[in-house]
Design an enzyme around this catalytic site. Structure first.
Site, PDB file in Angstrom:
ATOM      1  N   ALA A   1      -0.593   7.527  -2.119  1.00  0.00           N
ATOM      2  CA  ALA A   1      -0.857   8.968  -2.207  1.00  0.00           C
ATOM      3  C   ALA A   1       0.332   9.715  -1.627  1.00  0.00           C
ATOM      4  O   ALA A   1       0.881   9.319  -0.594  1.00  0.00           O
ATOM      5  CB  ALA A   1      -2.123   9.321  -1.439  1.00  0.00           C
TER       6      ALA A   1
ATOM      7  N   GLU B   1      -2.797  11.907   6.043  1.00  0.00           N
ATOM      8  CA  GLU B   1      -2.259  13.034   5.280  1.00  0.00           C
ATOM      9  C   GLU B   1      -1.135  12.574   4.343  1.00  0.00           C
ATOM     10  O   GLU B   1      -0.298  13.377   3.938  1.00  0.00           O
ATOM     11  CB  GLU B   1      -1.765  14.143   6.215  1.00  0.00           C
ATOM     12  CG  GLU B   1      -2.891  14.931   6.881  1.00  0.00           C
ATOM     13  CD  GLU B   1      -3.596  15.916   5.925  1.00  0.00           C
ATOM     14  OE1 GLU B   1      -3.140  16.097   4.791  1.00  0.00           O
ATOM     15  OE2 GLU B   1      -4.613  16.501   6.361  1.00  0.00           O
TER      16      GLU B   1
ATOM     17  N   ILE C   1       5.499   8.255   2.777  1.00  0.00           N
ATOM     18  CA  ILE C   1       6.507   8.267   1.703  1.00  0.00           C
ATOM     19  C   ILE C   1       7.356   9.535   1.843  1.00  0.00           C
ATOM     20  O   ILE C   1       8.573   9.513   1.623  1.00  0.00           O
ATOM     21  CB  ILE C   1       5.828   8.156   0.319  1.00  0.00           C
ATOM     22  CG1 ILE C   1       5.172   6.774   0.201  1.00  0.00           C
ATOM     23  CG2 ILE C   1       6.828   8.386  -0.805  1.00  0.00           C
ATOM     24  CD1 ILE C   1       4.308   6.568  -1.027  1.00  0.00           C
TER      25      ILE C   1
ATOM     26  N   LYS D   1      -2.453  14.734  -7.850  1.00  0.00           N
ATOM     27  CA  LYS D   1      -3.154  14.988  -6.580  1.00  0.00           C
ATOM     28  C   LYS D   1      -3.006  16.467  -6.228  1.00  0.00           C
ATOM     29  O   LYS D   1      -1.886  16.959  -6.048  1.00  0.00           O
ATOM     30  CB  LYS D   1      -2.558  14.104  -5.478  1.00  0.00           C
ATOM     31  CG  LYS D   1      -3.157  14.383  -4.124  1.00  0.00           C
ATOM     32  CD  LYS D   1      -2.605  13.438  -3.061  1.00  0.00           C
ATOM     33  CE  LYS D   1      -3.020  13.889  -1.681  1.00  0.00           C
ATOM     34  NZ  LYS D   1      -2.353  13.140  -0.609  1.00  0.00           N
TER      35      LYS D   1
ATOM     36  N   VAL E   1       0.865  -1.177   0.000  1.00  0.00           N
ATOM     37  CA  VAL E   1       0.000   0.000   0.000  1.00  0.00           C
ATOM     38  C   VAL E   1       0.908   1.236   0.000  1.00  0.00           C
ATOM     39  O   VAL E   1       2.124   1.105   0.015  1.00  0.00           O
ATOM     40  CB  VAL E   1      -0.944   0.041   1.229  1.00  0.00           C
ATOM     41  CG1 VAL E   1      -2.142  -0.857   1.037  1.00  0.00           C
ATOM     42  CG2 VAL E   1      -0.189  -0.303   2.500  1.00  0.00           C
TER      43      VAL E   1
HETATM   44  C1  FAD Z   1      -2.720   0.896   5.423  1.00  0.00           C
HETATM   45  C2  FAD Z   1      -1.584   1.721   4.940  1.00  0.00           C
HETATM   46  C3  FAD Z   1      -1.794   2.710   3.980  1.00  0.00           C
HETATM   47  C4  FAD Z   1      -0.744   3.530   3.565  1.00  0.00           C
HETATM   48  N1  FAD Z   1      -0.963   4.543   2.685  1.00  0.00           N
HETATM   49  C5  FAD Z   1       0.023   5.419   2.404  1.00  0.00           C
HETATM   50  C6  FAD Z   1      -0.183   6.519   1.535  1.00  0.00           C
HETATM   51  O1  FAD Z   1      -1.237   6.688   0.961  1.00  0.00           O
HETATM   52  N2  FAD Z   1       0.844   7.380   1.363  1.00  0.00           N
HETATM   53  C7  FAD Z   1       2.059   7.209   1.953  1.00  0.00           C
HETATM   54  O2  FAD Z   1       2.934   8.049   1.799  1.00  0.00           O
HETATM   55  N3  FAD Z   1       2.297   6.122   2.706  1.00  0.00           N
HETATM   56  C8  FAD Z   1       1.319   5.240   2.946  1.00  0.00           C
HETATM   57  N4  FAD Z   1       1.574   4.145   3.718  1.00  0.00           N
HETATM   58  C9  FAD Z   1       2.939   3.865   4.138  1.00  0.00           C
HETATM   59  C10 FAD Z   1       3.699   3.209   2.986  1.00  0.00           C
HETATM   60  O3  FAD Z   1       3.024   2.055   2.557  1.00  0.00           O
HETATM   61  C11 FAD Z   1       5.106   2.842   3.427  1.00  0.00           C
HETATM   62  O4  FAD Z   1       5.715   3.946   4.022  1.00  0.00           O
HETATM   63  C12 FAD Z   1       5.948   2.424   2.256  1.00  0.00           C
HETATM   64  O5  FAD Z   1       5.315   1.429   1.523  1.00  0.00           O
HETATM   65  C13 FAD Z   1       7.304   1.956   2.711  1.00  0.00           C
HETATM   66  O6  FAD Z   1       7.248   0.678   3.221  1.00  0.00           O
HETATM   67  P1  FAD Z   1       8.647  -0.026   3.532  1.00  0.00           P
HETATM   68  O7  FAD Z   1       9.432  -0.055   2.276  1.00  0.00           O
HETATM   69  O8  FAD Z   1       9.232   0.631   4.718  1.00  0.00           O
HETATM   70  O9  FAD Z   1       8.232  -1.500   3.976  1.00  0.00           O
HETATM   71  P2  FAD Z   1       7.738  -2.764   3.127  1.00  0.00           P
HETATM   72  O10 FAD Z   1       6.951  -2.393   1.943  1.00  0.00           O
HETATM   73  O11 FAD Z   1       7.128  -3.683   4.127  1.00  0.00           O
HETATM   74  O12 FAD Z   1       9.086  -3.418   2.594  1.00  0.00           O
HETATM   75  C14 FAD Z   1       9.908  -4.197   3.417  1.00  0.00           C
HETATM   76  C15 FAD Z   1      10.987  -4.840   2.558  1.00  0.00           C
HETATM   77  O13 FAD Z   1      11.879  -5.540   3.396  1.00  0.00           O
HETATM   78  C16 FAD Z   1      12.081  -6.834   2.868  1.00  0.00           C
HETATM   79  N5  FAD Z   1      12.425  -7.739   3.956  1.00  0.00           N
HETATM   80  C17 FAD Z   1      11.858  -7.828   5.183  1.00  0.00           C
HETATM   81  N6  FAD Z   1      12.441  -8.804   5.903  1.00  0.00           N
HETATM   82  C18 FAD Z   1      13.418  -9.316   5.113  1.00  0.00           C
HETATM   83  C19 FAD Z   1      14.373 -10.370   5.272  1.00  0.00           C
HETATM   84  N7  FAD Z   1      14.444 -11.105   6.384  1.00  0.00           N
HETATM   85  N8  FAD Z   1      15.202 -10.631   4.247  1.00  0.00           N
HETATM   86  C20 FAD Z   1      15.143  -9.909   3.079  1.00  0.00           C
HETATM   87  N9  FAD Z   1      14.266  -8.939   2.886  1.00  0.00           N
HETATM   88  C21 FAD Z   1      13.406  -8.639   3.883  1.00  0.00           C
HETATM   89  C22 FAD Z   1      10.766  -7.182   2.191  1.00  0.00           C
HETATM   90  O14 FAD Z   1      10.921  -8.209   1.226  1.00  0.00           O
HETATM   91  C23 FAD Z   1      10.442  -5.837   1.548  1.00  0.00           C
HETATM   92  O15 FAD Z   1      11.145  -5.716   0.324  1.00  0.00           O
HETATM   93  C24 FAD Z   1       0.547   3.308   4.097  1.00  0.00           C
HETATM   94  C25 FAD Z   1       0.764   2.267   5.005  1.00  0.00           C
HETATM   95  C26 FAD Z   1      -0.274   1.475   5.426  1.00  0.00           C
HETATM   96  C27 FAD Z   1      -0.018   0.382   6.408  1.00  0.00           C
END
Ligand code: FAD
Length: 496
Positions: free
Chosen positions: A50, A339, A343, A78, A47
C-alpha cells in the site's frame, strides 16, 4: 576531483534497491554507473503493497505509463485508509488523501463545520470529502480539477514483487548492471570507507558510493559501519507481523482497511488478483499461534499461501548516511505500515540523496544535512502513528489500556493539546502529513475540539448553512459521472 562519485553499488534488490537504482539512474543518467547485487536465495521481505500519493511523482519522473504500470503490477487505486475498531470496537473512520470542504484564507474548513455542528448540523465531516464519497461509492477515475475543491488525490495498492520486477526491467534498459549472488565479504579502505563487496563466487564489486538496501539487517550500515539504532518500541510496541495472501473479493475496494484487534491490527489490501492481508501485533500480548489463528479466521476468503511471520524493531538507523554508505529501505529503519509510509521513505531518501548528491566527493556538511532531514521525517511519521494508538477509548483489552498510558513525545502532546483547545492544526517543517490528515485521525480517534476559530463567526447561521450545503453538493457532483473502480482498472489494463 579525485573523490568524485562515478560509480554507485546498490546492495539489495527489494523494493528499496530497485527504486533507488531506477531513480538514481533516471535522474543522474550518464554521469553515474550503477550496479546492483541481489540474492534470490535470500529473497525479499515480500510485503509492502500500500502506498501514498507521492508514489505517483516517482512514477511520473520515471516516465512510467499508468496503464502499463497498473497492468504490470496488478495494482488498484487507493483513495484512503479505513480504520475500524480503533477508537472503540464496532466503529470506524476514514483517513482519506483528500481534504474536507474548502478552506478560507487563514481558516481551515473544519472550523466552519465545528460551528455549524454547534448549531445543530448533523452532517459528518467526511461528507464534504470527495475521496471519502468516491471510496464509499467504490468509484474512481482521475479528475482534472480546475478548482482544488474537486481534487481527488490517490495512490496505489500493488504487488511489491511485481513492482520490483518492473523497476528492474526499466533500470536494466537504462544501463543498470545487475549481479546475482550473495555478498560474503565487505572490504574497507584504510580510512573506514567501504571499498568493495565480495560475492560468494569471488566477484568483487567496487564503488565510490554504496546504497545499503539489504533489508532489516543493514549489512553495510550496521554490520560494517555500526551506525546505531534508535529503538522506539516504547512508543510503538508492536514488534511482529504475520502476512498471508487470500483470494480477491468480487468487488475491489479503492481503499486499504486497517482493522484493530485486541492487541494489534489487521491490514487488508485489495489487488487485482488477490488480497494482501496481515496482522501487526505485540508479542507481549499475542503468541505467534494466536496471531496466526486470528488472521486466518478474519480473511473472509480462501488463503493462497501459508502465513509468513516477520519480526521487527520500530525505530531508525541513527546515521542513515555514514561514510560512503547511504541506508535506504528497511536498512534505514522501520515504522509499522499503519499509514503505508515505508515505500514513501524509500522515495524520499533517494530524492534527498539526489538533492545532496556528492558528485565531487562526499562532504560532511551534506551527510549531516541528509541525516538531519531523515531524522525529522522519521520523527514526524512516528508521532502520527503514535496518535492512532494513544488516543483510544477502548477498555476491552490490556493492550489498548496500556496504549492510553503511553508516555508520548512532547511534540505530539503539544499538537494534540492545541487541537483539543481550539481546533488548530499546523504543519511542521515539511511534515509528510498535511493538516487534513491530522484532523481526520484526531477526530476519528476521539479528540473533540472545545472551540473553533472566530473567523467562522463572520457568517450568519443561514449563510453558514448555505455555504456548507453548497460545498456538499459540489463534492457530490462528480460521483454520478465516475466509473466503478473495477471498471476503471479493467479499462486501463486493456489499453494498449
Ligand atoms: C509486515 C510489513 C508490512 C509492510 N507493509 C507496507 C506497506 O503496506 N506499505 C509500505 O510502504 N511499506 C510496507 N512495508 C515496508 C516494505 O515492505 C519495505 O519498505 C520494502 O519492501 C523495502 O524493503 P527493502 O527493499 O528495504 O528490503 P528487502 O525486501 O528485505 O530486500 C533486501 C534485499 O537485499 C538482498 N540481500 C540481503 N543480504 C544480501 C547479501 N548478503 N547478498 C546479496 N543480497 C542481499 C536481498 O536478496 C533483497 O534483495 C511493510 C513491511 C513489513 C515488515
Amino acid at each position: 576531483m579525485n573523490n568524485a562519485v562515478k560509480k554507485i553499488v546498490v546492495l539489495g534488490g527489494g523494493t528499496a534497491g530497485w527504486m533507488a537504482a531506477a531513480l538514481l539512474k533516471k535522474v543522474l543518467a550518464g554521469a553515474i554507473d550503477i550496479e546492483l547485487v541481489e540474492s534470490e536465495d535470500i529473497g525479499t521481505v515480500g510485503v509492502g503493497e500500500a502506498t501514498i500519493p507521492p508514489i505517483r511523482l516517482f512514477n511520473n519522473v520515471m516516465g512510467i505509463n499508468e496503464a502499463e504500470f497498473l497492468r504490470e503490477t496488478k495494482a488498484t487505486i487507493k483513495l484512503a485508509i479505513k480504520f475500524d475498531n480503533w477508537r472503540v470496537p464496532g466503529e470506524g473512520y476514514f483517513h482519506t488523501f483528500g481534504a474536507p470542504g474548502k478552506s478560507l484564507a487563514f481558516c481551515h474548513f473544519h472550523h466552519l463545520w465545528l460551528r455549524a455542528r454547534q448549531q445543530g448540523n448533523k452532517t459528518d465531516l467526511w461528507q464534504y470529502d470527495l475521496n471519502y464519497l468516491c471510496a464509499m461509492a467504490g468509484k474512481f477515475a482521475p479528475i482534472n480539477a480546475k478548482d482544488n475543491i474537486l481534487e481527488l488525490p490517490y495512490a496505489y495498492h500493488f504487488d511489491a514483487g511485481l513492482y520490483a520486477r518492473y523497476l528492474r526491467k526499466l533500470s536494466e534498459q537504462m544501463g543498470v548492471v545487475r549481479h546475482e549472488g550473495k555478498v560474503q565479504q565487505v572490504f574497507q579502505h584504510p580510512n573506514g570507507d567501504i571499498k568493495c563487496l565480495v560475492l560468494d563466487d569471488g566477484r568483487e564489486l567496487s564503488g565510490d558510493l554504496f546504497i545499503d538496501c539489504s533489508g532489516f539487517r543493514g549489512l553495510l550500515i550496521q554490520d560494517k559501519l555500526n551506525a546505531g539504532y534508535d529503538d522506539w518500541s516504547h512508543f510503538l510496541p508492536c514488534d511482529r507481523a504475520v502476512a498471508v495472501p487470500s483470494e480477491r473479493f468480487e468487488k475491489t475496494l479503492p481503499y486499504t482497511r486497517s482493522i484493530a484487534h485486541s492487541a494489534g491490527w489487521q491490514w487488508r489490501i485489495p489487488l487485482q488478483h488477490r488480497n494482501g492481508n496481515g496482522l501487526v501485533y505485540s508479542s507481549a500480548h499475542y503468541t505467534d499461534e494466536q496471531a496466526s489463528d486470528l488472521i486466518m479466521a478474519n480473511l473472509e476468503r480462501k488463503a493462497l499461501a501459508e502465513p509468513k511471520f516477520l519480526r521487527f524493531k520500530t525505530g531508525r538507523r541513527r546515521q542513515q548516511w555514514q561514510r560512503n554508505v547511504v541506508a535506504v529501505g528497511l536498512a534505514s529503519g522501520f515504522l509499522e505500515p499503519l499509514e503505508s509510509t515505508s515505500i514513501h521513505l524509500i522515495q524520499s531518501a533517494v530524492v534527498r540523496l539526489i538533492q545532496l548528491f556528492p558528485h565531487n566527493g562526499i562532504c560532511q556538511s551534506a551527510v549531516n544535512e541528509y541525516n538531519r532531514q531523515s531524522e525529522l521525517e522519521y520523527t514526524q511519521i512516528r508521532d502520527f502513528l503514535i496518535l492512532h494508538y494513544h488516543v483510544n477509548e477502548r477498555s476491552d483489552s490490556q493492550f489498548w489500556r496500556d496504549m492510553q498510558q503511553l508516555a508520548i513525545p512532547d511534540s505530539l502532546r503539544q499538537k494534540m493539546a492545541i487541537f483539543a483547545d481550539n481546533g488548530q492544526l499546523f504543519r511542521d517543517q515539511n511534515d509528510l502529513f498535511l493538516e487534513s490528515s491530522w484532523l481526520q485521525v484526531m477526530l476519528g480517534q476521539g479528540i473533540e475540539p472545545k472551540d473553533y476559530h472566530p473567523i467562522a463567526n463572520n457568517f450568519s447561521p443561514e449563510k453558514l448553512r448555505d455555504m456548507l450545503a453548497n460545498i456538499q453538493a459540489i463534492k457530490q457532483e462528480p460521483l454520478s459521472k465516475l466509473p466503478d473502480h473495477d471498471t476503471y482498472i479493467q479499462t486501463m489494463i486493456n489499453r494498449s
